[in-house]
Scaffold this motif. Structure first.
Motif, PDB file in Angstrom:
ATOM      1  N   VAL A  26       9.459 -10.941   2.213  1.00  0.00           N
ATOM      2  CA  VAL A  26       8.452 -10.071   1.614  1.00  0.00           C
ATOM      3  C   VAL A  26       9.099  -9.272   0.493  1.00  0.00           C
ATOM      4  O   VAL A  26      10.330  -9.115   0.456  1.00  0.00           O
ATOM      5  N   LEU A  71       3.887 -11.061   0.947  1.00  0.00           N
ATOM      6  CA  LEU A  71       4.634 -12.208   1.433  1.00  0.00           C
ATOM      7  C   LEU A  71       5.046 -13.091   0.260  1.00  0.00           C
ATOM      8  O   LEU A  71       4.218 -13.449  -0.581  1.00  0.00           O
ATOM      9  N   TRP A  89       3.680  -4.311   0.472  1.00  0.00           N
ATOM     10  CA  TRP A  89       4.599  -5.400   0.785  1.00  0.00           C
ATOM     11  C   TRP A  89       3.810  -6.705   0.777  1.00  0.00           C
ATOM     12  O   TRP A  89       2.819  -6.844   1.496  1.00  0.00           O
ATOM     13  N   ASP A 120       0.548 -14.908  -2.395  1.00  0.00           N
ATOM     14  CA  ASP A 120       1.360 -13.818  -1.832  1.00  0.00           C
ATOM     15  C   ASP A 120       0.467 -12.710  -1.276  1.00  0.00           C
ATOM     16  O   ASP A 120       0.216 -11.683  -1.924  1.00  0.00           O
TER      17      ASP A 120
END
Length: 293
Positions: free
Chosen positions: A96, A156, A154, A195
């Motif tokens: 992350v 991924l 945050w 993401d």
């Protein structure tokens, strides 16, 4: 012998509707049919929208439908430490990264790409994928921006996380029409979602992270939910693999649609369980309305 475990996990940010009744009844019926466990989980990580009034309404509606669940009920807002621990593992593994782009900056970037003639990739729901420009920042640059108090989430790093696993490990078992004996293997494609947000600065989790942590901690073996969450399973399987969590069996049931052909939402009061109850509809009527005779 380990009991098969099912769960219904609503968010108390609105009133339950027929779609929720369908999912709750399916899980409850399946658990009773096999002598398994049925759990109720309150997914209230969005503390700005979830209220005690809506939570009380969930209990009231489910009781009226004849649904019984184990106690105590797990409330996500009481278990942020569990999600923080999982997030720390993902950060340590480098899967992350802190993403600083605001919604306005994302829109501006996408507008520029459109003007340039680029067809920016979109997820299965049609939303544009996150640009991921933050991944080019140095570790020093990231830490400096975080220390300055800049807002971030945050996200991924789906490419890096997928690349760290053999392709055959990214799949799940999907039941055919709710028959757990008839299953097929589905290839998980997390890259289609890009993401996604895993946690926020003020809340150490997101739906994707909390659901896999909770399912593992509660020993959920069978996940029965709507088709609208089918694609999300790919991200959840990716997280399960990297966090060393077991993979449940899945069944994504059909959705109850409104008069306009769209899936029901909590803003569609006509299909709300409370409104139906007050209009004289019975629990048996609700079962018939959702296709459960």
């Amino acid at each position: 012998m380990t009991l098969l475990t099912f769960r219904f996990a609503p968010s108390p940010n609105g009133e339950l509707h027929l779609g929720h009744a369908q999912s709750a009844l399916l899980n409850h019926d399946m658990a009773r049919r096999v002598g398994g466990r049925f759990l109720l989980r309150i997914e209230d990580i969005d503390t700005s929208r979830c209220t005690p009034e809506f939570e009380a309404g969930i209990y009231r509606d489910l009781e009226w439908l004849g649904i019984e669940w184990e106690t105590p009920v797990r409330r996500q807002s009481e278990h942020f430490a569990d999600y923080e621990a999982a997030l720390a593992r993902l950060i340590k593994a480098g899967f992350v990264y802190p993403a600083f782009m605001t919604r306005g900056q994302i829109r501006g970037f996408l507008a520029e790409r459109t003007i340039a003639g680029d067809l920016w990739p979109r997820d299965p729901d049609g939303a544009p994928l996150y640009p991921g420009l933050d991944k080019k920042l140095s570790e020093r640059g990231r830490l400096k921006r975080i220390a300055s108090g800049e807002s971030f989430v945050w996200r991924l790093d789906v490419e890096k996380a997928c690349g760290a696993l053999p392709a055959e490990e990214l799949s799940w078992q999907e039941a055919e029409d709710g028959s757990w004996e008839a299953r097929r293997t589905i290839l998980a494609e997390p890259r289609l979602l890009g993401d996604v947000v895993i946690a926020r600065k003020e809340i150490p989790t997101s739906y994707f992270l909390s659901v896999v942590v909770d399912d593992a901690l509660q020993g959920v073996s069978h996940i029965v939910r709507g088709r609208d969450l089918y694609q999300a399973t790919a991200i959840q399987r990716l997280l399960q693999q990297h966090l060393g969590l077991p993979a449940p069996l899945y069944f994504h049931h059909r959705l109850i649609e409104g008069p306009d052909g769209r899936k029901l939402s909590k803003s569609n009061r006509d299909s709300g369980i409370r409104a139906l109850r007050e209009a004289g509809v019975t629990p048996a009527d609700v079962r018939r309305m959702v296709g459960l005779e």
